[in-house]
Scaffold this motif. Structure first.
Motif, mmCIF file in Angstrom:
data_model
loop_
_atom_site.group_PDB
_atom_site.id
_atom_site.type_symbol
_atom_site.label_atom_id
_atom_site.label_comp_id
_atom_site.label_asym_id
_atom_site.label_seq_id
_atom_site.Cartn_x
_atom_site.Cartn_y
_atom_site.Cartn_z
ATOM 1 N N SER A 1 26.071 57.917 81.852
ATOM 2 C CA SER A 1 25.105 58.387 80.855
ATOM 3 C C SER A 1 25.751 59.281 79.811
ATOM 4 C CB SER A 1 23.963 59.141 81.547
ATOM 5 O OG SER A 1 24.465 60.287 82.248
ATOM 6 N N ALA A 2 26.753 60.060 80.221
ATOM 7 C CA ALA A 2 27.416 60.952 79.256
ATOM 8 C C ALA A 2 28.125 60.152 78.169
ATOM 9 C CB ALA A 2 28.412 61.861 79.983
ATOM 10 N N LEU A 3 28.556 58.923 78.507
ATOM 11 C CA LEU A 3 29.216 58.079 77.511
ATOM 12 C C LEU A 3 28.189 57.402 76.617
ATOM 13 C CD1 LEU A 3 31.945 56.355 79.731
ATOM 14 C CD2 LEU A 3 32.065 58.525 78.504
ATOM 15 N N SER A 4 27.169 56.824 77.212
ATOM 16 C CA SER A 4 26.176 56.093 76.416
ATOM 17 C C SER A 4 25.389 57.018 75.502
ATOM 18 C CB SER A 4 25.227 55.324 77.349
ATOM 19 O OG SER A 4 24.580 56.231 78.249
ATOM 20 N N SER A 5 25.254 58.297 75.887
ATOM 21 C CA SER A 5 24.481 59.216 75.063
ATOM 22 C C SER A 5 25.179 59.515 73.739
ATOM 23 C CB SER A 5 24.240 60.531 75.824
ATOM 24 O OG SER A 5 25.474 61.208 76.063
ATOM 25 N N GLN A 6 26.484 59.252 73.675
ATOM 26 C CA GLN A 6 27.216 59.522 72.434
ATOM 27 C C GLN A 6 27.128 58.369 71.429
ATOM 28 O OE1 GLN A 6 31.204 60.948 72.851
ATOM 29 N NE2 GLN A 6 30.720 62.349 74.534
ATOM 30 N N VAL A 7 26.652 57.204 71.842
ATOM 31 C CA VAL A 7 26.563 56.055 70.940
ATOM 32 C C VAL A 7 25.508 56.339 69.871
ATOM 33 C CG1 VAL A 7 26.128 53.590 70.773
ATOM 34 C CG2 VAL A 7 27.239 54.538 72.818
ATOM 35 N N ARG B 1 34.347 41.953 73.766
ATOM 36 C CA ARG B 1 34.996 42.694 72.670
ATOM 37 C C ARG B 1 33.895 43.208 71.753
ATOM 38 N NH1 ARG B 1 40.105 42.234 70.664
ATOM 39 N NH2 ARG B 1 40.376 40.241 71.755
ATOM 40 N N HIS B 2 33.912 44.504 71.427
ATOM 41 C CA HIS B 2 32.859 45.063 70.578
ATOM 42 C C HIS B 2 33.349 46.372 69.950
ATOM 43 C CE1 HIS B 2 28.733 45.177 69.152
ATOM 44 N NE2 HIS B 2 28.673 46.471 69.461
ATOM 45 N N GLU B 3 32.822 46.676 68.753
ATOM 46 C CA GLU B 3 33.114 47.945 68.085
ATOM 47 C C GLU B 3 31.800 48.673 67.824
ATOM 48 O OE1 GLU B 3 35.444 47.702 64.587
ATOM 49 O OE2 GLU B 3 37.166 46.748 65.568
ATOM 50 N N TRP B 4 31.803 49.995 67.960
ATOM 51 C CA TRP B 4 30.624 50.798 67.694
ATOM 52 C C TRP B 4 31.039 52.204 67.309
ATOM 53 C CZ3 TRP B 4 32.459 49.528 72.439
ATOM 54 C CH2 TRP B 4 32.670 50.558 73.361
ATOM 55 N N ARG B 5 30.047 52.956 66.881
ATOM 56 C CA ARG B 5 30.295 54.344 66.475
ATOM 57 C C ARG B 5 29.679 55.294 67.506
ATOM 58 N NH1 ARG B 5 27.163 54.109 61.061
ATOM 59 N NH2 ARG B 5 25.914 52.851 62.484
ATOM 60 N N MET B 6 30.290 56.464 67.587
ATOM 61 C CA MET B 6 29.736 57.465 68.484
ATOM 62 C C MET B 6 29.960 58.853 67.904
ATOM 63 S SD MET B 6 32.530 57.457 71.541
ATOM 64 C CE MET B 6 34.157 58.207 71.349
ATOM 65 N N ARG B 7 29.145 59.783 68.363
ATOM 66 C CA ARG B 7 29.272 61.176 67.942
ATOM 67 C C ARG B 7 29.669 61.997 69.182
ATOM 68 N NH1 ARG B 7 26.929 63.715 63.667
ATOM 69 N NH2 ARG B 7 25.392 62.029 63.451
ATOM 70 N N THR B 8 30.849 62.671 69.077
ATOM 71 C CA THR B 8 31.356 63.451 70.202
ATOM 72 C C THR B 8 30.655 64.803 70.258
ATOM 73 O OG1 THR B 8 33.102 64.490 68.918
ATOM 74 C CG2 THR B 8 33.582 62.333 69.893
ATOM 75 N N PRO B 9 30.797 65.534 71.359
ATOM 76 C CA PRO B 9 30.150 66.853 71.461
ATOM 77 C C PRO B 9 30.518 67.811 70.339
ATOM 78 C CG PRO B 9 30.864 66.132 73.627
ATOM 79 C CD PRO B 9 31.392 65.121 72.665
ATOM 80 N N SER B 10 31.720 67.637 69.735
ATOM 81 C CA SER B 10 32.107 68.525 68.632
ATOM 82 C C SER B 10 31.490 68.108 67.310
ATOM 83 C CB SER B 10 33.628 68.541 68.499
ATOM 84 O OG SER B 10 34.104 67.273 68.088
ATOM 85 N N GLY B 11 30.752 66.990 67.304
ATOM 86 C CA GLY B 11 30.117 66.524 66.074
ATOM 87 C C GLY B 11 30.930 65.496 65.316
ATOM 88 N N GLN B 12 32.087 65.131 65.827
ATOM 89 C CA GLN B 12 32.941 64.172 65.133
ATOM 90 C C GLN B 12 32.420 62.746 65.304
ATOM 91 O OE1 GLN B 12 36.959 64.195 66.500
ATOM 92 N NE2 GLN B 12 37.715 62.895 64.882
ATOM 93 N N ILE B 13 32.360 62.004 64.189
ATOM 94 C CA ILE B 13 31.949 60.599 64.227
ATOM 95 C C ILE B 13 33.200 59.743 64.394
ATOM 96 C CG2 ILE B 13 30.827 58.713 63.002
ATOM 97 C CD1 ILE B 13 28.907 60.882 63.849
ATOM 98 N N LYS B 14 33.204 58.879 65.397
ATOM 99 C CA LYS B 14 34.356 58.020 65.651
ATOM 100 C C LYS B 14 33.928 56.561 65.687
ATOM 101 C CE LYS B 14 37.144 61.223 68.461
ATOM 102 N NZ LYS B 14 37.826 61.394 69.772
ATOM 103 N N TRP B 15 34.843 55.696 65.205
ATOM 104 C CA TRP B 15 34.731 54.254 65.451
ATOM 105 C C TRP B 15 35.612 53.943 66.656
ATOM 106 C CZ3 TRP B 15 32.033 50.132 63.753
ATOM 107 C CH2 TRP B 15 31.288 50.257 62.565
#
Length: 810
Positions: A66-72, A95-109
């Motif tokens: 859940s900690a991983l999916s919550s960042q999507v 194979r898939h690409e998506w974006r997530m927001r880390t606890p520090s607020g950083q947006i990553k692909w």
């Protein structure tokens, strides 16, 4: 049997350890993901890359995904879930690409791959790898932005020249709509007379592995011919041809062909060396061998100290390894020796490798040969701090040495003197005998003065016919007088230049530290004032400074009272100098320039009041007003449909170093409605170097607002290439002092080419200021300089004149 089982168990444990070390050492995260039949999911294994990607320890996600999916990101949840379910249903490779927001607020692909397998209970498990692809997506965005830019006509075709993509510039320049071009052969656009040559040249360049550049004619939607410079390159591995074209019709009216040249710095691949904790080399890559000359077999098992050059003492290495032990890494420049004995500089990073128990297990060194950068740095440093004609120190280097001498004298309680030398009626010699004779005379004068100054003194040339001498360890005025009289004697005898006997004298002024000034500017200004007094009294003499020679005190009072009232009385105003794309000759931006219209003294140049404003603190309200007014004017022009490009605003050092500068900048942009990505601040190179670390931090915040940053007067300061690499900047501005004598002065040519090449190598735009002649524009354009400004294009214009100017330069 028990022994064999124990051996087998030990082998399994060793294999598991090797796998975990491998998994924890590669970029990204390796993990096993399980989708249960009831729709729940779990993570049964996660490598330590979890902390880098999700900023969560791997132990926190095992058995609980859940900690991983919550960042999507919410917009990407559905697509991710569907891709996983599809792979589970079909057991096809995931194979898939998506974006997530880390606890520090950083947006990553991120990009994930995995091989599914069906579990005994009907669930599905994936052995997966997820890596951070943010940089790649940003690069793709930048590529798309580049492709869609309005400055060039861009095409992407298949290998049969059928157009797959065209940017909007085709409609703007030639009236050819991109949608209508799709599927057409790009070669059909080219005039039949040029088409055969185009195809022949392209095939030839393809065989040679080079990019084709050729001028060909194209008819616009109305049938008129346009001259385009075509650049084309085939990427066979992608079955595509990339084309960039520029409309050079207007330029070709005066010049048949425009030869484009771009010097590119040669870069080398980074070498990698891996050692154990004892320093024994475990492995190296091919780049290591290319740089050092040692093969892999020659270095395995040996210590990296075989590369030591002997230039660093034991304390250097002790400090380096102490930092590695304490911080886990070290980064810096080091000199090493290759197998053939050649010593070379490299940029080296050493990092500690830790095992699954977070214990050090070895070291990794990554390095690159920076010999070429060092050579260019040394060349730029010398050219930027020495007079190209006489090779004497220039004003920048002289003032630095004078500052150091003042500090030494202040500590020791000693004195020094500054001697200002101005050649009498030198302009008459230049005008009557020619500049080449004048230059030779300056060289002869320099040689004669050099023979008479002491080894401890510094002789510099600071302008055309002005020299200055730093006299150190001057015990008295009488001692200084003896040195000066000897220098005057250098002008008693005629000089012979090109067979011509030339007599010339000099007027000199002398100021002393600390009696006549306690800083560089005061000593130079007072020596200069004494020199002009010597000219007033008949020339060919020397005078010591006296306070009656200057009206500095009156100037201070005038500026202090006048500037405080200038803002309230609306005496300050802006003028705008257009900036041009040197390739298309279209307006690319405006630079806002500050002026002061005094009710009694008329228009006062900024060089007179800006330094005082910086010293007094008045620059902050003045700088805020300039920024707001420039953005308001820019917004008004944009609303009127004027494509003004970027708005450049100069920012003084005290403004940049103010902690709230980036925040204030964002507030101005928001309040005025001027687009942040069209705003550019110009910072002088010297201002950055006053507090480089703080300046870099401030500029990082500025870039975060979307505002561009350029370095003004580049080449006149002391910044190193190492420092330049760290600066978050978009442009370098070639100082007008290096443009003034182009394309005639070989030293200015060398400086300009070096700076342009440096900008290309670092993906920075180069803008040249002070362009006043067509020859200067042509030279800079041919060398690959992107942008330019100066009186050749337009003098600074009042705001009300900009609409008419833009209308005449569509």
């Amino acid at each position: 049997m028990q022994d064999r089982a124990e051996v087998y168990s030990d082998s399994l444990q060793e294999a598991e350890h090797r796998f975990r070390r491998f998994a924890n050492g590669i970029p990204g995260a390796i993990f096993q993901y399980v989708l249960n039949t009831d729709g729940t999911d779990t993570v049964s294994y996660m490598s330590k890359g979890c902390i880098d990607l999700w900023e969560i320890p791997a132990s926190d996600v095992v058995d609980d995904a859940s900690a991983l999916s919550s960042q999507v990101l919410a917009d990407d949840v559905k697509g991710l879930a569907e891709s996983v379910q599809r792979s589970a249903d079909t057991l096809e490779f995931w194979r898939h690409e998506w974006r997530m927001r880390t606890p520090s607020g950083q947006i990553k692909w991120v990009s994930g791959t995995g091989t599914p397998r069906r579990l005994a209970d009907g669930g599905t498990a994936w052995d997966s790898v997820i890596i951070d692809v943010t940089r790649e997506r940003q690069d793709q965005l930048a590529l798309n932005q580049f492709f869609e830019q309005a400055n060039t006509l861009n095409l992407i075709t298949d290998l049969d020249w059928r157009i797959q993509r065209a940017n909007p510039a085709w409609a703007r320049v030639l009236g050819l709509q991109p949608a209508a071009l799709l599927g057409r052969a790009a070669t059909d656009l080219i005039d039949p007379i040029d088409r055969t040559l185009f195809l022949e040249r392209f095939r030839s360049c393809q065989r040679e592995g080079t990019t084709m550049e050729l001028d060909c004619r194209v008819r616009d939607a109305g049938g008129a011919l346009h001259q385009l410079t075509w650049s084309a390159e085939a990427r066979v591995e992608h079955d595509l041809i990339f084309i960039v074209a520029r409309d050079v019709t207007r330029a070709r009216q005066d010049q048949r062909r425009l030869q484009q040249a771009a010097a590119v710095f040669e870069s080398t691949a980074e070498g990698v060396i891996i050692t154990d904790l004892n320093g024994s080399i475990l492995d190296v890559n091919d780049a290591f061998s290319r740089v050092t000359g040692y093969s892999r077999e020659e270095v395995i098992g040996r210590n990296p100290n075989l590369l030591r050059s002997g230039r660093h003492d034991a304390r250097f290495y002790e400090a380096m390894w102490q930092e590695v032990q304490q911080q886990g890494h070290w980064h810096g420049e080091i000199w090493n020796r290759s197998k053939d004995g050649a010593i070379f500089p490299e940029l080296l990073t050493i990092s500690t490798v830790v095992d699954e128990a977070e214990q050090p297990s070895g070291y990794v060194g990554v390095f690159s040969d920076i010999s070429l950068l060092k050579q260019h740095q040394e060349r730029l440093n010398h050219l930027a701090h020495h007079d190209p004609l006489t090779d004497l120190p220039n004003r920048t280097l002289f003032t630095s040495r004078l500052q150091h001498s003042i500090e030494r004298c202040r500590r020791a309680g000693s004195s020094l003197a500054v001697l200002f030398i101005d050649l009498d009626r030198f302009k008459h010699i230049n005008d009557s005998l020619g500049h080449s004779t004048g230059d030779e005379l300056l060289i002869e004068i320099t040689a004669r003065i050099r023979q008479r100054v002491r080894a401890s003194d510094t002789l510099a040339r600071i302008s055309g016919d002005e020299f200055v001498v730093l006299l150190e360890n001057v015990s008295s005025r009488e001692a200084a007088r003896a040195v000066v009289d000897d220098l005057l004697a250098a002008f008693q005898h005629p000089y012979t230049v090109n067979g011509i006997s030339i007599s010339i004298t000099a007027s000199m002024g002398l100021s002393f530290y600390p009696a006549d000034g306690a800083d560089v500017s005061s000593l130079l200004a007072n020596a200069d004032a004494a020199m002009y007094k010597a000219k007033d009294e008949g020339r060919n003499t020397v005078l010591f400074y006296s306070s009656e020679f200057t009206a500095e005190a009156f100037e201070h009072v005038f500026l202090e009272t006048g500037l405080k009232q200038a803002l309230d009385r609306q005496e300050l105003f802006l003028v705008y100098q257009p900036q041009f794309d040197l390739q298309s000759r279209r307006v690319s931006g405006m630079e806002a320039l500050l002026r002061w219209r005094h009710p009694q003294n008329g228009v006062i140049a900024p060089s007179r009041f800006i330094p005082f404003a910086e010293r007094s603190g008045l620059i902050r309200p003045i700088g805020r007003w300039v920024l707001e007014q420039a953005c308001r004017d820019g917004r008004a022009w944009l609303e009127a449909g004027l494509a003004i490009g970027h708005m450049a605003v100069n920012v003084a050092t005290p403004e940049l170093l103010r902690s709230s500068f980036a925040e204030d900048l964002a507030m101005v942009v928001s309040a005025t409605g001027f687009p942040a990505d069209q705003l550019e601040i110009e910072i002088t190179e010297s201002s950055i170097m006053k507090q480089p670390d703080r300046s870099i931090a401030q500029l990082d915040q500025v870039r975060a607002t979307g505002v561009m940053v350029s370095v003004d007067d580049f080449g006149t300061g002391y910044s190193s290439l190492g420092m330049l690499k760290k600066l978050p900047i978009n442009r370098l501005k070639l100082d007008q002092s290096f443009v003034r004598d182009l394309p005639d002065d070989p030293d200015d040519i060398a400086i300009a080419e070096a700076i342009i090449s440096l900008g290309h190598a670092m993906n920075l735009e180069i803008i040249a200021e002070g362009i006043e002649r067509t020859e200067q524009e042509a030279f800079l354009r041919q060398r690959g300089c992107h942008l330019g400004q100066g009186h050749w294009f337009s003098r600074p214009l009042p705001a009300e004149a900009i609409p008419e100017f833009m209308a005449s330069h569509r």
